[in-house]
Every structure is written in C-alpha cells, then in structure tokens.
Write an enzyme that holds these catalytic residues in place. Structure first.
Site, PDB file in Angstrom:
ATOM      1  N   HIS A 162      30.881  17.320  40.453  1.00  0.00           N
ATOM      2  CA  HIS A 162      30.176  18.556  40.767  1.00  0.00           C
ATOM      3  C   HIS A 162      29.634  18.481  42.191  1.00  0.00           C
ATOM      4  O   HIS A 162      29.148  17.433  42.627  1.00  0.00           O
ATOM      5  CB  HIS A 162      29.020  18.782  39.786  1.00  0.00           C
ATOM      6  CG  HIS A 162      29.447  19.000  38.377  1.00  0.00           C
ATOM      7  ND1 HIS A 162      29.270  20.197  37.719  1.00  0.00           N
ATOM      8  CD2 HIS A 162      30.065  18.177  37.480  1.00  0.00           C
ATOM      9  CE1 HIS A 162      29.751  20.106  36.481  1.00  0.00           C
ATOM     10  NE2 HIS A 162      30.231  18.878  36.312  1.00  0.00           N
ATOM     11  N   ASP A 178      32.516  60.322  54.167  1.00  0.00           N
ATOM     12  CA  ASP A 178      31.268  60.332  53.406  1.00  0.00           C
ATOM     13  C   ASP A 178      30.075  60.371  54.340  1.00  0.00           C
ATOM     14  O   ASP A 178      29.367  59.384  54.476  1.00  0.00           O
ATOM     15  CB  ASP A 178      31.191  59.061  52.558  1.00  0.00           C
ATOM     16  CG  ASP A 178      31.406  59.360  51.100  1.00  0.00           C
ATOM     17  OD1 ASP A 178      31.409  60.544  50.746  1.00  0.00           O
ATOM     18  OD2 ASP A 178      31.568  58.415  50.319  1.00  0.00           O
ATOM     19  N   LYS A 191      38.584  63.124  54.690  1.00  0.00           N
ATOM     20  CA  LYS A 191      37.245  63.566  54.301  1.00  0.00           C
ATOM     21  C   LYS A 191      36.353  62.341  54.263  1.00  0.00           C
ATOM     22  O   LYS A 191      36.572  61.418  53.502  1.00  0.00           O
ATOM     23  CB  LYS A 191      37.286  64.234  52.926  1.00  0.00           C
ATOM     24  CG  LYS A 191      35.913  64.625  52.404  1.00  0.00           C
ATOM     25  CD  LYS A 191      35.335  65.771  53.202  1.00  0.00           C
ATOM     26  CE  LYS A 191      33.946  66.115  52.692  1.00  0.00           C
ATOM     27  NZ  LYS A 191      32.923  65.152  53.118  1.00  0.00           N
TER      28      LYS A 191
END
Length: 806
Positions: A117, A517, A515
């Site tokens: 780990h 936002d 288009k």
C-alpha cells in the site's frame, strides 16, 4: 517437506529465500515461489508506481487462511541495501521501505508481504511532497457489485474529463474499483482531499439512490460508497499491480474503459495480469510518469485483442523511435509525415493526422479536405494516435470504438509554417497520383482545448495568401467560437431534419452557430468604453470590469452590439455554473476578486447600430460584414464567432463538445428586437427549461437545516402551474447563495396550481419572483419534470418571460 533456504542473486543483490513451496493461497495452492515469480516478472510495470513512495504492507506469513498483520517499520532483519525513509509518528519515527528495484520486491515477497500500500504522494527533497495523483475508491455496499461501481466510474470520468483530468480505472482485486487521475503535484493533500470530497458529493447529488459519500456504513447497503478520504496524506491505497490477500491471488489490475462496459466484469488473477502486461504494457503509464501520456486516451478507448488497430509496445509514445525535434517552429523546412484516412464509421468522415512529438495529432473532418478556398470545413480534434497508424487500414469490429471500415485516402509529407495551440499552418504533399496533390492548409481552433476541441479547416489560395479573415476572426482572443443567443428564437425539436427543412425555405446556405451557456447582454460602445445591459434592462456594466473597464479596440465610432457573456471551463467549454459566481455580485472588491478567478468573454454575434446608422433592418449577412469590420482590432475578451453552413456537422460537434445545441439563422433576416422568430431556430440537444421558484422542501442528512429541493412552476393561463421539484445539481456555494436570496421571499401562501399533497406537506412557500433553469429528461404525462437537475438562477429573466419549451 519444506525446501531448504537458498541464497540467490537478484540484480546484483544477495537474497536468502526460504520455504518456497509454502502455500500462501490455500484455495488455489499458490506457493511463495509463485508469488516471488509474480512480483519479479511484474516489476517493470509496477516499480514506477512505487518509486519514491513509502510502502506499508499486509503480511500473511502463514498464508491467507490465517489473519494478516500490518507492517509500517522495515523489519530488523531486512537487507542493509533496502532503501528506507523515516516518517514521524506520535509514538516516534518509523522507517518505511522504499522499493526501487526487483530485488526489493522479491524481498517483500519472501517475507509474505502480499499487499503493498502507498500514499498518493512521493518524498520530495527529503520530506513529504504534494500528491501527484488523485484517487477515488469506489466501494460497493451490500447488494451491489462491480457493474454498479463501473457505472459510477463512468460518471466520475465524465466530470474529471471535462476538467482536463483523464482518469484511469483499476479493479481493486478485492471488491470495487479505484479511479486514478494524474496531478501536477502543486496542491496539498488537504486541497486534493477537499476536492475529492466535493466530487463524491456531486456524484451522490446526481444519483442518491446509487451513490453515497458519507463514511457511515449504515448508509451503504444497495449503494456505491465513493471513498474520497484516501487522498488524505496519512492514508494509503493498494498499489497498482499488488496482489491481494484474498482466497484467490487476485491483483489490483489496471483496466481499459472498454472492459468496464462488460456486464461480466470481474477481478483478475496474477497469471492473467502477467499476460496482459506482457502484451499491452502498463495501462497506467501516464500515472507513473507524473506527466500525461499522449496515448492514454487512445489506449483507454480500445481493447488490444478486439481490434486490428496498432498498439505501440512502449506505453509512453510509440514502438517506432521518435524523431528528434517537432514540427512546431515557424519557418521549418523539415518534412514530417501525415495520413488522411477515409473512415466509414457510424457516419462517414475523414481523419487528418499530422506527425508531432512522436504521435499523430488527429482531427475528424466530417466533410473532408476543402476543395476550394471559398469554403471552410469543420474539424474536431480527437485523441492522438500512435505513429503506426500512418499505414493502418482495416475493419474495426462492431462494438469497438470507431467501428467501421478505414482506408488510407492519401498520405505523404508536410512542412510547417506555424504550429501553436490554437493555429496550425502547413503545406501537405500527397503521394504521386493521389487525390490530395499539394495544398496549404490552415487549422484554426475555435472552441475548447485538447480532445473534442473544434477547429476550422481552411484551404488557402496559394502559398502567399494567409487564411481568410472570417476564419481568423474565429480565434480572436481565446479562439472561442460559434456563440448564439437565447432570444429571439423559436425552440424546435432536436431532429436535424426539421431544422434543415426550415432552413430550405431561406435558400441553400443557412447560417449555423453554437448555442452557448451564457447570459444575453446588449453592449453600447461610446468610442472609449463598453456599457452593458441585461435582457431585462438592468445595467450590468460594473459587474464585468474585464469587458467594460478597458479599451476593447472597437474604434472611435459609437456602436450597439448584441452578444452573450460566457464563462469558460478549463477545456474552453461554456459553464453556466461558473458564470453563477459572477452574475449576482455587486460589491467592487468581490467583483474584482472573482474576475481574477472566473474571467468572462463577450461573444458578439450581431450589430444593431454603428455611428449614426440604425442597421437592424439590414439583412444579417450585411450586419455581420459590418460587425467584422468594427471588431477587426478588438481586444481579447471580445470574440466574434464564425459561422458554418452545415447543420448536421454543427450538431455533431455540439454533441461531442457537450453543448446545449445550435442556432440556425436565415442570413437574410433583419434584427427583431424582443421577438421570437422562425428566422432564428434553436435546435437543442439538451432539454432545458426556465422555471419559477415557488417553494422549498427542507433538507435531510448533510443538508438538514437547509434546502433539500426547490418547488418549481411554469406560468400558464390559469396561474403558476406546478411542474415538480429539483434536488440535485447544487454546489455548497450555490445553496448558500440561494438561501440568502430566497429567505426574504418567504410567505404563508401557496403560489402554485396543482401541487400534490405529498410535496406540499412540509413545503416552505415563497413569493414567485425568481427564475431559474433546469435540465431534465422529459415532461411526464401529468406535466412534471422527470430527472430535473439545477443549472442556476436566471437573474436577467422575469417570471412573465417563462414559458414551457416544447
């Protein structure tokens, strides 16, 4: 009987190995010798992921049939040559092992350290560095499994990819999936952990029935827990390619995204992982190097055994040795290679690929190379391809990415005049007798960055003629493009044929824009400064100092222009969420601070007046010519988007770029103030609806004492018709802002018609004065919004402006 100990030489290191026939995995009979063999053979791809990181271990000296024990300190009997680094703990410093070579891995296997780990950071100049990777641990609760984890992984990938962070999946070998993304190691573990937590919360808000971000185990049954905490500096995660101490010798195995789509997805065993590493190399190479692998997206989209496309043996770039230098300096006379492939995929297009930095930089061109300087074609950048793709032709099987027939249309060499992030100018020489001949091409980026960015492909008249001004206008400032407006328009079906039919009434050449936002704004230029008014008439000049406090270079003549104020994300796509942080500010200091964090652009698409002349009655074609003249020397925040005449191409690009849709305009149309007109048609790819806020339902869990959901309505002839509620899509900042704005609107009166008793039971009513916007799947038969998601307030709109979009 156990084998006697033996001393072996591993890469010049002497190691004593013992009990090699000891069974460490009783269920499969896997011995310590087989574990050592695995770790020694997987080392070439595993070691880069361990380099510089302290390793903690789970050891099973008696095999996985017995409990393990956790080890941080390096054992007293460890070889002297084993590198180690001390980390202070409350009980004193502990010496952690550092694994730098095959011998180190073999030693850890010898002492039955099956699981290795590591944290998300490496040691830096002797101390703990900043994290160089983000990790999300997708842990299935009772009742769900890998299939549900894969679904959450895909959703997280969508968010991270939009931020320029291409994640890489690993099946953990235990229960779930780990999702990694490389970082630049410039932010602290606390910052990355906080970001991961917000990402987990966003995933939960999108689908609380599937995702949970809280640590409570009681909340996990039937859901996938998105564990963001492993980004904490003190936490560790199973290392990629590590064995797991389970009944069977499963591995934390890197996977492709295509594999995650398999409904029979399962964890892999050690022999399977060895075979994959030998054939495919390290699928996590970009993560190990700390630098993005240009071929990572290419590899992630393809399964080597399932497609005849080339896969380089080196995971970093190509099996072919890279050439020195790169075609990125103006005036270079050196020739580089290109290929243009005709690709009969779901839709016929041509792929233009230019050699650079050991890969093929690629664009998909739906209409191919322009045959005349009079026409510009749209091109969308795709992922870089390996050099071996220069000669690829074949059948990509159904179900695979890009399925269909691919042939080489032409190939040859090219020389470069200019290669920048937003512009490429090159002369291509095709093969003798080929269809291309010799052409000089200009690629102009018009929106986005990297993969899925949109470009204009222009064929120049001759080597002395620069790209046309219309194309150049498209990459002014940040090269963002194709802005649209939200009115005057007629919302129509998303079916392209419907828009094409309407466009045919105008002639053969409709104009198509994206288009965006943003928020509509009328700009008045007085010869020195721009003044801005919202659609409602509100003066918003002081809110956007980057647009209004500087000379934008529009010249001495006064003018009135129409456009949209847009905030862009890291990939150059419009973000209404980001714009929310600017729209509502009024204090000078907070505006100045937020302008640095979230700059805006003004996409200008129309001209109403220039000098003393009202030009609104002129055809759009003429108004645009005047607009291009007015903005020829405009400064960076102002962008004049180019137009295209191909509706289908524009819709395809809008879908690829995850935009709202396109606007189809009649180039002969006048400017109609405040009117909806069939001369401007909005073709939407995403269903969006403006709504009036009329109530609040209190929150629960982490949202207790706050907003749980908003109750929404749309005005009709009888009043404010209830259309449902929205409870997802809110950021913490947005919720705080909404609570401040909605609190003064509290009332005892229910403003709705038709609100069901279940929604009204605990509702807190509001005066219906604020307008918001949601995206949604559909209207149900009883008129409510299905799967609504909050997008933000529309401060420039009034409730009377709201109507149901059909």
């Amino acid at each position: 009987m156990a084998q006697s100990a033996q001393v072996v030489d591993v890469g010049g290191r002497r190691l004593r190995l013992s009990n090699l026939d000891k069974v460490l995995y009783p269920a499969t009979g896997t011995t310590k010798a087989e574990v050592i063999d695995y770790y020694s053979r997987i080392a070439p791809v595993m070691l880069p992921h361990l380099a510089g990181r302290p390793v903690t271990r789970l050891r099973w000296p008696e095999g996985t049939g017995e409990p393990p024990f956790f080890a941080k300190d390096l054992e007293a009997g460890a070889p002297e040559w084993m590198p180690r680094h001390a980390i202070d703990h409350s009980g004193g410093a502990k010496d952690y092992p550092l694994v730098t070579d095959v011998a180190g891995l073999v030693y850890l296997a010898q002492v039955a350290s099956l699981e290795l780990h590591t944290p998300q950071w490496r040691f830096d100049h002797g101390g703990r560095g900043c994290p160089d990777r983000l990790v999300l641990d997708l842990d299935p609760g009772p009742g769900v499994g890998l299939a549900e984890c894969a679904e959450v992984a895909r959703r997280a990938r969508g968010i991270l990819s939009d931020m320029g962070m291409e994640p890489l999946p690993v099946t953990s070998g235990s229960k779930g999936i780990h999702l990694y993304a490389p970082l630049d190691a410039n932010r602290s573990s606390d910052e990355i952990s906080a970001f991961a937590r917000e990402l987990a919360r966003a995933l939960e808000a999108d689908d609380p029935a599937l995702v949970v971000s809280a640590m409570s185990k009681a909340a996990r049954p039937g859901k996938v827990f998105v564990d963001w905490s492993q980004n904490n500096a003190a936490k560790t995660t199973i290392a990629p390619y590590s064995l797991r101490g389970r009944a069977h010798p499963t591995v934390a195995a890197p996977r492709t995204w295509a594999e995650l789509d398999d409904p029979d997805l399962r964890h892999l065993l050690l022999d399977e992982v060895l075979a994959r590493a030998a054939s495919d190399g390290d699928l996590l190479a970009a993560l190990a190097s700390g630098a993005p692998d240009p071929l990572a997206p290419y590899m992630a989209k393809r399964t080597p055994a399932a497609t005849p496309e080339p896969f380089p043996s080196s995971r970093h770039v190509s099996a072919e040795p890279p050439r020195s230098g790169a075609p990125n300096h103006g005036g270079s006379a050196e020739s580089w290679r290109f290929v243009i492939q005709e690709h009969h995929a779901s839709r016929l297009h041509w792929d233009l690929r230019l050699e650079r930095d050991g890969v093929l930089v690629s664009w998909a061109v739906p209409r191919g190379i322009p045959d005349s300087p009079d026409r510009n074609h749209m091109a969308v950048m795709t992922e870089p391809h390996p050099i071996e793709y220069l000669t690829f032709a074949g059948e990509i099987p159904a179900g695979e990415y890009g399925a269909g027939t691919m042939t080489v249309w032409d190939s040859g060499t090219f020389t470069v005049e200019k290669w920048r992030d937003d512009e490429v100018i090159a002369t291509l020489s095709g093969r003798t007798g080929g269809p291309l001949g010799q052409v000089r091409l200009a690629l102009i980026r018009t929106s986005g960055t990297g993969e899925k960015s949109q470009w204009l492909l222009h064929r120049t008249k001759d080597a002395a003629t620069p790209p046309v001004r219309a194309a150049r206008a498209g990459h002014r400032a940040t090269s963002r493009a194709l802005a649209g407006s939200d009115a005057p328009m007629l919302a129509v079906s998303t079916t392209p044929a419907l828009a094409a039919s309407a466009a045919r009434r105008w002639g053969d050449a409709p104009w198509v824009e994206f288009k965006w936002d943003g928020i509509r704004a009328i700009g008045t230029w007085d010869g020195e400064r721009l003044h801005l008014r919202a659609r409602s008439g509100t003066d918003i000049t002081e809110r956007y100092p980057e647009l209004t406090a500087a000379d934008l270079g529009l010249g001495a003549l006064p003018a009135v222009i129409d456009g949209e104020i847009v905030a862009l994300d890291a990939d150059g796509r419009p973000s209404f969420t980001r714009l929310q942080s600017r729209m509502h500010l009024t204090g000078v200091h907070e505006i100045a601070r937020e302008a640095q964090a979230t700059p805006v652009h003004y996409f200008v698409f129309d001209l109403l007046r220039v000098g003393n002349d009202d030009v609104s009655a002129h055809p759009l074609r003429e108004r645009r010519d005047l607009l291009l003249t007015l903005t020829a020397d405009a400064a960076a925040p102002l962008v004049v988007p180019p137009v295209t005449d191909d509706i289908a191409d524009a819709l395809t690009a809008a879908a690829d770029l995850q935009l709202e849709g396109v606007v189809v305009k009649d180039p002969r149309s006048p400017y109609r103030r405040g009117e909806r007109s069939q001369e401007w048609l909005k073709v939407k790819l995403t269903a969006m609806q403006e709504v009036v806020i009329g109530g609040i339902r209190p929150g629960k869990g982490e949202r207790r004492d706050g907003i749980g959901s908003l109750l929404l309505g749309i005005p009709d002839a009888e009043g404010l018709r209830y259309v449902g509620r929205v409870g997802s899509g809110f950021s913490e900042r947005e919720l705080g802002r909404l609570e401040q704005q909605l609190q003064p609107l509290r009332t005892e009166a229910n403003p709705f018609i038709g609100v069901p008793a279940s929604d009204a039971a605990d509702a807190l009513w509001l005066r219906p004065e604020l307008v918001g916007e949601v995206e949604y799947a559909e209207f149900t038969p009883n008129g409510t919004l299905r799967h609504a998601r909050w997008r933000g307030l529309r401060a420039e709109k009034q409730p009377a402006d709201v109507r149901r979009e059909e």
